[in-house]
Design a protein around this motif. Sequence first.
Motif, PDB file in Angstrom:
ATOM      1  N   VAL A 283     -16.484 -11.575 -33.147  1.00 16.77           N
ATOM      2  CA  VAL A 283     -15.789 -10.774 -34.162  1.00 16.77           C
ATOM      3  C   VAL A 283     -14.280 -10.733 -33.934  1.00 16.77           C
ATOM      4  N   PRO A 284     -13.797 -10.453 -32.705  1.00 21.65           N
ATOM      5  CA  PRO A 284     -12.327 -10.409 -32.570  1.00 21.65           C
ATOM      6  C   PRO A 284     -11.669 -11.743 -32.906  1.00 21.65           C
ATOM      7  N   LEU A 285     -12.309 -12.845 -32.504  1.00 21.88           N
ATOM      8  CA  LEU A 285     -11.748 -14.153 -32.832  1.00 21.88           C
ATOM      9  C   LEU A 285     -11.750 -14.370 -34.334  1.00 21.88           C
ATOM     10  N   ALA A 286     -12.846 -13.997 -35.005  1.00 22.70           N
ATOM     11  CA  ALA A 286     -12.907 -14.154 -36.456  1.00 22.70           C
ATOM     12  C   ALA A 286     -11.852 -13.283 -37.132  1.00 22.70           C
ATOM     13  N   LEU A 287     -11.606 -12.095 -36.573  1.00 25.22           N
ATOM     14  CA  LEU A 287     -10.559 -11.241 -37.148  1.00 25.22           C
ATOM     15  C   LEU A 287      -9.189 -11.894 -37.029  1.00 25.22           C
ATOM     16  N   PHE A 288      -8.973 -12.620 -35.943  1.00 22.23           N
ATOM     17  CA  PHE A 288      -7.731 -13.387 -35.839  1.00 22.23           C
ATOM     18  C   PHE A 288      -7.561 -14.282 -37.061  1.00 22.23           C
ATOM     19  N   PHE A 289      -8.640 -14.994 -37.426  1.00 22.27           N
ATOM     20  CA  PHE A 289      -8.542 -15.891 -38.572  1.00 22.27           C
ATOM     21  C   PHE A 289      -8.360 -15.107 -39.875  1.00 22.27           C
ATOM     22  N   VAL A 290      -9.021 -13.948 -39.976  1.00 22.75           N
ATOM     23  CA  VAL A 290      -8.864 -13.136 -41.189  1.00 22.75           C
ATOM     24  C   VAL A 290      -7.400 -12.734 -41.369  1.00 22.75           C
ATOM     25  N   ILE A 291      -6.794 -12.217 -40.305  1.00 17.06           N
ATOM     26  CA  ILE A 291      -5.411 -11.736 -40.420  1.00 17.06           C
ATOM     27  C   ILE A 291      -4.451 -12.901 -40.598  1.00 17.06           C
ATOM     28  N   PHE A 292      -4.669 -13.969 -39.842  1.00 14.08           N
ATOM     29  CA  PHE A 292      -3.849 -15.164 -40.049  1.00 14.08           C
ATOM     30  C   PHE A 292      -3.941 -15.608 -41.501  1.00 14.08           C
ATOM     31  N   GLY A 293      -5.175 -15.621 -42.017  1.00 14.11           N
ATOM     32  CA  GLY A 293      -5.386 -16.064 -43.394  1.00 14.11           C
ATOM     33  C   GLY A 293      -4.700 -15.162 -44.404  1.00 14.11           C
ATOM     34  N   ILE A 294      -4.828 -13.855 -44.232  1.00 16.67           N
ATOM     35  CA  ILE A 294      -4.171 -12.948 -45.175  1.00 16.67           C
ATOM     36  C   ILE A 294      -2.660 -13.145 -45.122  1.00 16.67           C
ATOM     37  N   GLY A 295      -2.132 -13.358 -43.921  1.00 13.57           N
ATOM     38  CA  GLY A 295      -0.697 -13.609 -43.792  1.00 13.57           C
ATOM     39  C   GLY A 295      -0.271 -14.902 -44.449  1.00 13.57           C
ATOM     40  N   ALA A 296      -1.098 -15.940 -44.301  1.00 15.30           N
ATOM     41  CA  ALA A 296      -0.732 -17.244 -44.844  1.00 15.30           C
ATOM     42  C   ALA A 296      -0.958 -17.324 -46.344  1.00 15.30           C
TER      43      ALA A 296
ATOM     44  N   TRP B 217       0.479 -16.128 -36.825  1.00 17.38           N
ATOM     45  CA  TRP B 217      -0.211 -16.179 -35.532  1.00 17.38           C
ATOM     46  C   TRP B 217      -0.069 -14.863 -34.780  1.00 17.38           C
ATOM     47  N   GLY B 218       1.171 -14.367 -34.734  1.00 23.42           N
ATOM     48  CA  GLY B 218       1.424 -13.168 -33.944  1.00 23.42           C
ATOM     49  C   GLY B 218       0.621 -11.970 -34.426  1.00 23.42           C
ATOM     50  N   TRP B 219       0.618 -11.739 -35.744  1.00 19.22           N
ATOM     51  CA  TRP B 219      -0.152 -10.609 -36.268  1.00 19.22           C
ATOM     52  C   TRP B 219      -1.639 -10.826 -36.067  1.00 19.22           C
ATOM     53  N   GLY B 220      -2.073 -12.100 -36.245  1.00 13.47           N
ATOM     54  CA  GLY B 220      -3.491 -12.381 -36.055  1.00 13.47           C
ATOM     55  C   GLY B 220      -3.944 -12.061 -34.649  1.00 13.47           C
ATOM     56  N   LEU B 221      -3.185 -12.537 -33.663  1.00 15.06           N
ATOM     57  CA  LEU B 221      -3.630 -12.276 -32.285  1.00 15.06           C
ATOM     58  C   LEU B 221      -3.339 -10.848 -31.871  1.00 15.06           C
ATOM     59  N   GLY B 222      -2.360 -10.213 -32.535  1.00 12.98           N
ATOM     60  CA  GLY B 222      -2.156  -8.792 -32.277  1.00 12.98           C
ATOM     61  C   GLY B 222      -3.398  -7.985 -32.638  1.00 12.98           C
ATOM     62  N   VAL B 223      -3.965  -8.271 -33.806  1.00 14.06           N
ATOM     63  CA  VAL B 223      -5.191  -7.578 -34.208  1.00 14.06           C
ATOM     64  C   VAL B 223      -6.331  -7.907 -33.250  1.00 14.06           C
ATOM     65  N   MET B 224      -6.475  -9.187 -32.928  1.00 15.60           N
ATOM     66  CA  MET B 224      -7.556  -9.613 -32.040  1.00 15.60           C
ATOM     67  C   MET B 224      -7.475  -8.879 -30.704  1.00 15.60           C
ATOM     68  N   LEU B 225      -6.298  -8.871 -30.098  1.00 12.36           N
ATOM     69  CA  LEU B 225      -6.169  -8.245 -28.777  1.00 12.36           C
ATOM     70  C   LEU B 225      -6.191  -6.725 -28.888  1.00 12.36           C
ATOM     71  N   GLY B 226      -5.702  -6.200 -30.009  1.00  8.66           N
ATOM     72  CA  GLY B 226      -5.808  -4.759 -30.228  1.00  8.66           C
ATOM     73  C   GLY B 226      -7.262  -4.317 -30.327  1.00  8.66           C
ATOM     74  N   VAL B 227      -8.073  -5.127 -30.971  1.00  8.32           N
ATOM     75  CA  VAL B 227      -9.499  -4.799 -31.084  1.00  8.32           C
ATOM     76  C   VAL B 227     -10.172  -4.870 -29.712  1.00  8.32           C
ATOM     77  N   TYR B 228      -9.822  -5.873 -28.921  1.00  4.07           N
ATOM     78  CA  TYR B 228     -10.380  -5.926 -27.563  1.00  4.07           C
ATOM     79  C   TYR B 228      -9.980  -4.679 -26.765  1.00  4.07           C
ATOM     80  N   THR B 229      -8.727  -4.244 -26.938  1.00  3.96           N
ATOM     81  CA  THR B 229      -8.253  -3.087 -26.196  1.00  3.96           C
ATOM     82  C   THR B 229      -8.983  -1.813 -26.588  1.00  3.96           C
ATOM     83  N   SER B 230      -9.219  -1.666 -27.893  1.00  5.31           N
ATOM     84  CA  SER B 230      -9.760  -0.401 -28.384  1.00  5.31           C
ATOM     85  C   SER B 230     -11.238  -0.500 -28.727  1.00  5.31           C
ATOM     86  N   GLY B 231     -11.942  -1.368 -28.031  1.00 11.81           N
ATOM     87  CA  GLY B 231     -13.363  -1.535 -28.300  1.00 11.81           C
ATOM     88  C   GLY B 231     -14.170  -0.256 -28.126  1.00 11.81           C
ATOM     89  N   MET B 232     -13.761   0.601 -27.188  1.00  8.51           N
ATOM     90  CA  MET B 232     -14.522   1.827 -26.906  1.00  8.51           C
ATOM     91  C   MET B 232     -14.628   2.744 -28.119  1.00  8.51           C
TER      92      MET B 232
END
Lengths: 339, 339, 339, 339
Positions: free
Chosen positions: D233-246, D101-116
Motif C-alpha cells: 500500500v505505501p508503495l502504491a500510494l507513492f504512485f498515486v501521489i506521483f500520478g496526481i502530481g503529474a 517524486w518528492g511529494w510521492g515519497l513524502g506520502v509513502m514515508l509519512g504513511v510508514y511513519t504513522s502506521g500506528m
Amino acid sequence: MSMPIPSMPSMPKRDIESKDSQDTVFVSLRQGSRHEATIHDDTFLEAVDHSRLFWSRIRATCRDAFSEFFGTMILILFGDGVVAQVVLSHEEKGNYQSISWGWGLGVMLGVYTSGMSGGHINPAVTFAFCVFRKFPWRKFPIYAISQVLGAMCGAAIVYGNYKSAIDVYEGGKGIRTVPGYSKTASAGIFCTYPAEFMTRTGMFFSEFIASSILMFLIFALKDDGNLGAGPLVPLALFFVIFGIGACFGWETGYAINLARDFGPRLTSYMIGYGREVWTAGNYYFWVPMVAPFFGCTFGGWLYDMFLYTGADSPVNTPWMGLKRLLPYWKQNQVLQSQA
Amino acid sequence: MSMPIPSMPSMPKRDIESKDSQDTVFVSLRQGSRHEATIHDDTFLEAVDHSRLFWSRIRATCRDAFSEFFGTMILILFGDGVVAQVVLSHEEKGNYQSISWGWGLGVMLGVYTSGMSGGHINPAVTFAFCVFRKFPWRKFPIYAISQVLGAMCGAAIVYGNYKSAIDVYEGGKGIRTVPGYSKTASAGIFCTYPAEFMTRTGMFFSEFIASSILMFLIFALKDDGNLGAGPLVPLALFFVIFGIGACFGWETGYAINLARDFGPRLTSYMIGYGREVWTAGNYYFWVPMVAPFFGCTFGGWLYDMFLYTGADSPVNTPWMGLKRLLPYWKQNQVLQSQA
Amino acid sequence: MSMPIPSMPSMPKRDIESKDSQDTVFVSLRQGSRHEATIHDDTFLEAVDHSRLFWSRIRATCRDAFSEFFGTMILILFGDGVVAQVVLSHEEKGNYQSISWGWGLGVMLGVYTSGMSGGHINPAVTFAFCVFRKFPWRKFPIYAISQVLGAMCGAAIVYGNYKSAIDVYEGGKGIRTVPGYSKTASAGIFCTYPAEFMTRTGMFFSEFIASSILMFLIFALKDDGNLGAGPLVPLALFFVIFGIGACFGWETGYAINLARDFGPRLTSYMIGYGREVWTAGNYYFWVPMVAPFFGCTFGGWLYDMFLYTGADSPVNTPWMGLKRLLPYWKQNQVLQSQA
Amino acid sequence: MSMPIPSMPSMPKRDIESKDSQDTVFVSLRQGSRHEATIHDDTFLEAVDHSRLFWSRIRATCRDAFSEFFGTMILILFGDGVVAQVVLSHEEKGNYQSISWGWGLGVMLGVYTSGMSGGHINPAVTFAFCVFRKFPWRKFPIYAISQVLGAMCGAAIVYGNYKSAIDVYEGGKGIRTVPGYSKTASAGIFCTYPAEFMTRTGMFFSEFIASSILMFLIFALKDDGNLGAGPLVPLALFFVIFGIGACFGWETGYAINLARDFGPRLTSYMIGYGREVWTAGNYYFWVPMVAPFFGCTFGGWLYDMFLYTGADSPVNTPWMGLKRLLPYWKQNQVLQSQA
C-alpha cells in the motif's frame, strides 16, 4: 587434509557460520530461493565438515568486517560512479536526478550486500543502533573501520574506471583540481563540497537535519510495532535516500555518512588532488564526519521518544536509561538488594 | 489420436513438464494467481494425458532453449527499442535516463519471461553459475546459443519496427552507417560502440568492472544466507541494471553480455550495415564478447570468497575446489581409500 | 423493511457477493488489511442479511461491468491527464518521460481498481483470455462495452478539468483542433495520432508488435509455472507499459487498446473536435481498434505455444484446440463412443 | 521507583501499549524484523513493567496524536523540501518531475511513519474513514489538529534549512514575497498558489477531482475484497501521489489536504511572508481547505457505492445508512419493538 564425508541429502547445507546471527538487523522473506544443485560425481568431496576449513573459519571470524566492507564499496561504486558519469560527460549522460537515483540504489544494493552484518554501511547508523537498540559497542570500531576501507576501495575503482575521462575533463593528463580552486574541478566526484552561499552553521544544520531524517525513518521502517516495511526495507531505503537527495541534497551534497565522505576524500588525497581536499570550504571536511553522529542520534532518539514501544530502547526503561550512565557498583548494589 | 479421459476436479493441472525443475534458480511466492477456468462443455476433451501430446513432449525437451530464447528476445526488444526511440527522435521522445530505464526493465521482464530456465539471459551469467553454483556444464552451449538467437531475433523485430524512422534519420532510403563513420549513424541502436577517448585497456577494464558488479550483486540478491531479495529479485535487478547504466554506462555502453552485443551486431551486419560493425573502434567488437566472462567470473568469485557460506560453491570445499582440476583418477583414489 | 438481526462478532463480514469469484484473475496476498470497526450503538442496525438489500443485489449482478468501467476510467484519468498537463503547459510541467510514467501508473492503478473482474481494462486482453484461458465468451461484450464507457467517462473528466487550459493553448475560447490540421492542436490529449513519416503498414505493424509484447508479458507475469510476479503483477505491469511507451511509443502513441483509443476519440468528437478525429492520418482511427486484437492474440499464442504448460490453454490439448472449431455433434460423437 | 523484575526470555516484549490497536488501518507482513538484542549486564534493569513507566503511559495516551504529527511532518519535510530545492536552485538541482517524486515519497514515508494511527496524514482522509469505515468521530479533531501542527513544524524546519538560499533567491536578507506580487517569490515553497488562468470554479473543480481520485484509490488499494495492495500500500500510494502530481498537479498544485496546505501557509505567515499568503489568488487559501473534504467524501462514496461489499460501509446497510441521520429515539423504538 580433512576426511571427506559422503553427502546426505537431508542434512542442512547452510548455517555453518550462523553464530552471532542474532545481530542481523534486516530479515527477509527467506523463501528457498537457493539454486538446488544437481548431484554429480564430485559432490562427496565437498560434503566435508566446513567448520574445519581454514578459510571458512577466517571468514566466520571476519564476517561483519567483510560484509560492511563490501556493502559500503557497492554504495560508493554506484554513488561516486553516477556523479563521475554526470559530471565528466557534462550532464550529457545523466543529470541531477540521475545522481539522486544513483545514491538511492547504491544504498539499496549496499544493504542487500551487507545484510549479514545488518546493512549499516554508515558509522553513524551503527552508532545509533549501539545507543538505542543494544547493538554491542565492541563491534562499533570494526564496523566503522570496515566501512571507511570499503568506501576508499570503491572510490579507487571509480577513479580507475574514469581516469581517461578525468584527464579529458580537467584538460590535461594528471591535472586534478578541487571545487572552488578551478572551473573544471573533478574532486566533487569523490566527496562532498558545500555550496558557496552556505554559512558554517548552515552546513552543519543541513547535514544534521538530513541525518536525523535518515535515522528516524530507518527506525520507522524497521519497527514492526508500527507499519513496518519488512522485506521491502531496502526498496524503501532507496526512496529515503532519493528523497534526501532531492529535498535536502543541494546545499552540502547530503554526505550524512562519515565513511561515504571521509573514505573517498582520503582516496582522492592519496590519488593526488592535493591538500585542498581538506582545506576547501574553509576546512569543511570535518562537518560530514561529525554532524551525522549528532543527527542520527537525535533522529533515533526522536523516534524512540515519541513512537517506539520496544523494550530494547533505553527510552523505554526506568529513568530513560540514564541509569546506565551510573557507575557499575550502583548496579551491583541493586542486584545484591534483590538477592 | 490419444484417448480422452474425463476430467477430475481434484487432479493437479500443472507439473506435466516438471522434470529438471530443480534447475530453476529464481523462485517466486507462487500464490495461486492462476485464472480458475469455469467448466464448460469441452472440458473433458482437454483432460488427456498431456505427456503424450506430441508438442508438449517437444516443448518439455526444449524448455530451457525456448525460455532463454524468449527471455533474451524481450531484453533486446526493450533495450534496443528504447535506444532506437531516443536516437531516432533526436532525444525528443526520451533521453539518456530513458535508456537506463529501458535496459533495466528489459532485464527485469526478460527474467520474468525466462524464469523456467533460471532467467540467465546472459552467457557470462550462465558461465558463472556453472563455475560457482554447480549448474550443469552440459547446458552451457544450449543456453548460450539460445540467448544469441533470441537477441538476434529481438534486434530484427526492432529493425522492422523502426525501418522508416531509420531511413529518415540516416537521410535516405537504405543508407545504414556505423558510429565513427557518419554523423547520423544508427548502428548504435543495435550494439555498443565505445566513446572516442577510450584506450583499449580502458574499454576492457570498464566492461570488466561492470560485469563484476553485475555478478557480485546477482549472487548477493539470490543468497538467502544474506538478506536476499526473494520474490523481489527481478525488481532489484532492474535497479542493478539501471545503476550500471547510470554509473558505468558512458564509456562503452555497458554491454556486459555476449548475447546482448554479439547477437544484434550480427543482425545489423546481416541487415546491411557493412563490415564497419566489426572494424569500428579498432575491432572493438570482441571486447564485449570476452570481458563479461572474465568480469562475471571475478565478481562471482569475490562474493563466494568473502561472503558466501553455501556448500555448493567450490570456494567452500577443501582446497577451494582446485582439486576439481586434478585428473579423474585422483578422485577415484580418494574413493578407494575410503572403501 | 427487513428485520434487523443483532450483530455477532464471529460472523464473517464479507463474501456476500462472492458468487462468480472464480473469475478473478489477479489474487493478492489477502492479509487482513481491513479496518476493524469499533462497535458503537447502531451496529445492530447494519447486521442485516445483505443479500436482501436492493442495491447490493444490483451491484452483485453488475459487478464485472462496474469494475471494468471504473478500472478503465482510472486508466484514462491518469493517462489522458498526464498528456494534457505536458502538452498544455508546453512541457513545463512534465516531458515525454512523464507521459510514459503516467500511462504506466494508470494501468497499475486501473488494475488495482478492477481486480474483482480480473483487471483487464482492455478489450483485446479480455479477448485473449477468452481464447487462451477459458474466460467465458458470454462476458466479452459486457467487458468491452464497460471498458469503452469507462474510457469515455474518464476522457470527459479530463476535458472538464483542463477546459480553460485548452482554451489558452488553442488560442481562443472553444477552438478545438486535431494534429495535422493545426500547430496548436489539442486532440492528441485524448487519443492517438500517428507520426507523419509512418506508412499504413508501419502503423499497423507498430501497434501489432506492442500489443503482442503486452499480452506475452501478461501471460508470463501471471504464469505460476514460470517465475510469476504474484502480488507484484500490478507493479510489473507498470514497468511493462512504461517500457512499451519508452521503446515502441513514438510512432503511433502505443494505443494497444480499443477502449483507450476509441472511447476518448468518441468523447473528443462529441465535445466538438470535428470529424477530423476520424479522418486524421488517412482514417487512422481503425488501426488502434483492430491491431490490438491481432497483436494480443498472437502474443498470447506465442507464450502458450513455447512456454505455457497449463491445461487451460487450447494449445495444450489434442490437436492444439482446433477440435473446438469442429461442429458440436462431433464432440457428442466422442462422448458416445466413450459410453 | 518501580521494582525491577528479572528478565525472562520467553515473555513477549511488545504490546505494552496495544490497546486501541484495532484502529490501525494498515497492516504489514509483520515478520520478525526486530533486532534481537544481545544480553548484557544491565538487561534486568529494563525488564520492568513498562505500563507503569510515566512516559510510556503518556505516550500510550497520545499515540494517535504523536503518530499523525510525525507522519505529516515527514510528508512536509520531503514535499516542501523538494519544492525549495527545485525553485531556489533555479531548476538546476531538480525539475517538475522531481517535485512529483518528492511529494510521492513524502506520502509513502509519512504513511510508514504513522502506521500506528492508520497513516491518514490528511484530515479529509480521516473524515472519509469516519463517514465510510466507522472510524470513531471522537478521534477526528485530535487527528486534524495533530496533522496541522505536524505540517507547520515540517515547514518551519524546511525554512530553517533553506534560509540562506531564500535570501539569495529573493535578492536580499529578509525579503519574503508571494507569487503574483513578485518575480522571485518563494512562498510557493510552502503552500500552493493557483495558476493565473484559472477561474474560481476551475480551482475548486481541480482540487475536488484530485481529492476524489485520491480517496477512491485509497479505498481500492485497501479493499481485500478487491485485488488489494496489502503490504505494498505505501508503495502504491507513492504512485498515486506521483500520478496526481503529474496528471492533475499543474493548475492548483494538488494540495488535496487541509493540513498540507493550511499548516505551512500559517507557518509562512508567521515567518513574515505578509498577509498576501491569504489574499493571493483572490483569497484562494480556503479552496484547498474545503475542497478536499468534498472530494474525498465523493470519491469514497463512489467506491463504496459501486465496488465495495464490506458491511462496515453505510452504503451496504438498509436505506444506505441514511437511518443514521434520524434522531436517536427512532433507533430506540426499533430496539423496543424487538424486545
